[in-house]
Design a protein around this motif. Structure first.
Motif, PDB file in Angstrom:
ATOM      1  N   MET A 221      30.989  51.145  62.560  1.00 39.76           N
ATOM      2  CA  MET A 221      30.340  50.148  63.715  1.00 39.76           C
ATOM      3  C   MET A 221      30.999  49.748  64.954  1.00 39.76           C
ATOM      4  N   LEU A 222      32.431  50.131  64.348  1.00 37.92           N
ATOM      5  CA  LEU A 222      33.048  49.707  65.945  1.00 37.92           C
ATOM      6  C   LEU A 222      33.315  50.880  65.835  1.00 37.92           C
TER       7      LEU A 222
ATOM      8  N   TRP B 224      30.000  51.979  68.370  1.00 36.67           N
ATOM      9  CA  TRP B 224      30.054  50.949  69.634  1.00 36.67           C
ATOM     10  C   TRP B 224      30.844  51.330  70.685  1.00 36.67           C
TER      11      TRP B 224
ATOM     12  N   SER C  80      28.778  54.839  72.294  1.00 37.24           N
ATOM     13  CA  SER C  80      28.014  53.980  72.876  1.00 37.24           C
ATOM     14  C   SER C  80      28.764  53.050  74.609  1.00 37.24           C
ATOM     15  N   MET C  81      29.899  52.871  74.309  1.00 38.83           N
ATOM     16  CA  MET C  81      30.501  52.408  75.776  1.00 38.83           C
ATOM     17  C   MET C  81      30.833  53.899  76.405  1.00 38.83           C
TER      18      MET C  81
ATOM     19  N   PHE D 194      23.175  53.254  69.479  1.00 41.32           N
ATOM     20  CA  PHE D 194      23.812  51.555  68.990  1.00 41.32           C
ATOM     21  C   PHE D 194      22.884  50.911  67.562  1.00 41.32           C
TER      22      PHE D 194
ATOM     23  N   ILE E  34      22.551  50.276  63.689  1.00 37.25           N
ATOM     24  CA  ILE E  34      22.380  48.967  63.218  1.00 37.25           C
ATOM     25  C   ILE E  34      21.975  48.534  62.409  1.00 37.25           C
TER      26      ILE E  34
ATOM     27  N   GLY F 196      26.398  42.998  65.105  1.00 39.83           N
ATOM     28  CA  GLY F 196      25.355  44.556  65.861  1.00 39.83           C
ATOM     29  C   GLY F 196      25.054  43.623  67.286  1.00 39.83           C
TER      30      GLY F 196
ATOM     31  N   LEU G 234      28.069  42.329  69.635  1.00 39.68           N
ATOM     32  CA  LEU G 234      28.476  43.792  69.790  1.00 39.68           C
ATOM     33  C   LEU G 234      27.444  44.005  70.955  1.00 39.68           C
ATOM     34  N   VAL G 235      26.224  44.250  70.773  1.00 44.34           N
ATOM     35  CA  VAL G 235      25.461  44.334  71.822  1.00 44.34           C
ATOM     36  C   VAL G 235      25.803  43.159  73.309  1.00 44.34           C
TER      37      VAL G 235
ATOM     38  N   ALA H 145      28.877  44.388  75.111  1.00 44.62           N
ATOM     39  CA  ALA H 145      28.447  45.809  76.210  1.00 44.62           C
ATOM     40  C   ALA H 145      27.782  45.518  77.101  1.00 44.62           C
TER      41      ALA H 145
END
Length: 435
Positions: free
Chosen positions: A210-211, A214, A217-218, A234, A238, A254, A257-258, A261
């Motif tokens: 998951m990280l 993420w 995506s970043m 992402f 999720i 998720g 984290l969204v 971000a």
């Protein structure tokens, strides 16, 4: 006795859909030719569409007789609709789109009929993912933008006059990688969940992926300023995690984290801040920074219930209407009925794709792959449709099969090719006549 996945009745229905799509595309092109000056490229595009539909149908029926009969006619209908809209908005781009359509259908057929592709995607997932990440790195270093604007996002690699967007193909590769990885972990996750008092141990096993997703995506967001692709990757990941575990905490983690971000992007990037500002209140800058979204809303309003008619709208006032805002152009010329038609088409696509996954009972990888490919297409469509309606901030992704964009069209048809292959290998439908 179980029936084959495609009965003669189903095949006849698929032919009827293609006939309806052909009539619709021909009528649309004829209307465009009557409302504005048109060159021979208009009819060349129509002929390419017809040839692609006929060749695709013939090869699929011959090589994959048990494939899902509805997928190919549905996406050809959407692509034809897009060709008509692009022809009315930006005729030079319609010729390119028609050429990309022929290439994309050929790629779909190769993907669908190649017998070992699914196994390769599962077995060699790290090698394939590594190649995709190298392409992403090359885009960050050598990326260009066809528009030529200095500060525009550089999301394309160029081979002479041909531009290609690697992030589009990464959608297919990432879904295949996630489906393969989560398929291997699913047995362990289920074992953890069935043990009394062991609802937590499987979370650390999934926290790493998951990280990692993420962070990827970043990277896409920070170095390429591609908000739409980063969010799309992402969100789909999720959702696949949730389908694998059935644990609602995956969605909550998720979502957190969204939000993080989004907050980082809002404070670091002017383009993200601009999109949020014009989403919240575009009207004070209707003739400036918010011109595009305001014109989009006016197009929806002008369309009413039945629309202004093909070729009679004024969506050309919307900048880049043939790409990011093609849904607004369709809404103006086809009205609410056209909007319902587009939404219904993607709803049927979602149902067909998810049903293919459900037919792979006991086989986790194909089930997750079918779900992931379907979610990638449908979530992307929802993101851009909500954006042009000001229900969400604009993300800059294309409307699958309809918007102009060769790389996007190619990736979408490859996804359909994989779904067609998965449908041919799935368990037969249990009741006759069911589509």
């Amino acid at each position: 006795m179980r029936q084959p996945a495609q009965t003669p009745a189903n095949r006849r229905f698929a032919y009827l859909l293609l006939v309806f799509a052909t009539i619709s595309v021909f009528a649309g092109m004829a209307a465009i030719s009557l409302t504005r000056p048109s060159g021979p490229g208009l009819w060349v595009g129509l002929l390419i569409w017809i040839a692609s539909a006929l060749v695709g149908t013939a090869i699929l029926n011959r090589r994959l007789p048990t494939h899902d009969p509805l997928l190919f006619p549905l996406v050809m209908y959407l692509s034809g609709w897009g060709l008509v809209a692009i022809q009315g908005l930006a005729p030079p781009f319609a010729e390119r789109q028609a050429l990309w359509l022929a290439i994309s259908v050929a790629a779909m057929l190769l993907t669908a009929v190649f017998p070992h592709l699914l196994r390769w995607l599962r077995v060699y997932r790290y090698i394939i993912l590594g190649g995709a990440l190298l392409l992403l790195l090359a885009t960050i270093v050598f990326g260009r933008n066809p528009s030529g604007f200095e500060f525009a996002p550089r999301l394309w690699l160029s081979l002479g006059a041909v531009y290609f967007q690697p992030s589009e193909i990464m959608k297919v590769i990432l879904v295949a990688f996630m489906a393969s990885y989560l398929g291997e972990q699913s047995a362990v996750i289920r074992a953890d969940q069935t043990e009394p008092g062991l609802r937590i141990p499987f979370l650390p096993r999934l926290a790493g992926p998951m990280l990692s997703m993420w962070l990827l995506s970043m990277v896409i967001l920070i170095w390429q300023r591609d908000l739409g692709t980063a969010m799309l990757f992402f969100i789909v990941f999720i959702l696949l995690l949730y389908l694998t575990t059935g644990d609602f905490r995956m969605l909550l983690g998720g979502a957190l984290l969204v939000i993080i971000a989004a907050a980082v992007a809002f404070h670091l990037f002017d383009v993200v801040k601009l999109r949020v500002d014009i989403w919240l209140n575009p009207w004070p800058e209707a003739d400036g920074r918010a011109y595009q979204i305001v014109q989009s809303l006016m197009a929806f309003s002008a369309g009413g219930i039945f629309g202004t008619g093909v070729g009679l709208g004024a969506a050309g006032y919307i900048p880049v209407a043939h790409s990011d805002f093609i849904f607004a152009a369709l809404a103006e010329e086809w009205g609410l009925l056209g909007v319902i038609g587009v939404l219904s088409s993607f709803a049927v696509l979602a149902l067909r794709g998810l049903s293919i996954g459900l037919r792979h009972s006991g086989r986790v990888f194909p089930r997750l792959l079918a779900a992931g490919l379907t979610l990638m297409l449908v979530v992307q469509a929802l993101m851009i449709m909500a954006g042009v309606l000001k229900l969400l901030p604009l993300t800059g992704v294309t409307l699958p099969f309809i918007s102009y964009g060769g790389s996007s069209l190619l990736a979408c048809y490859i996804m359909i090719g994989l779904l067609l292959r998965l449908s041919a290998e799935a368990a037969p439908i249990r009741h006759a006549g069911a589509l």
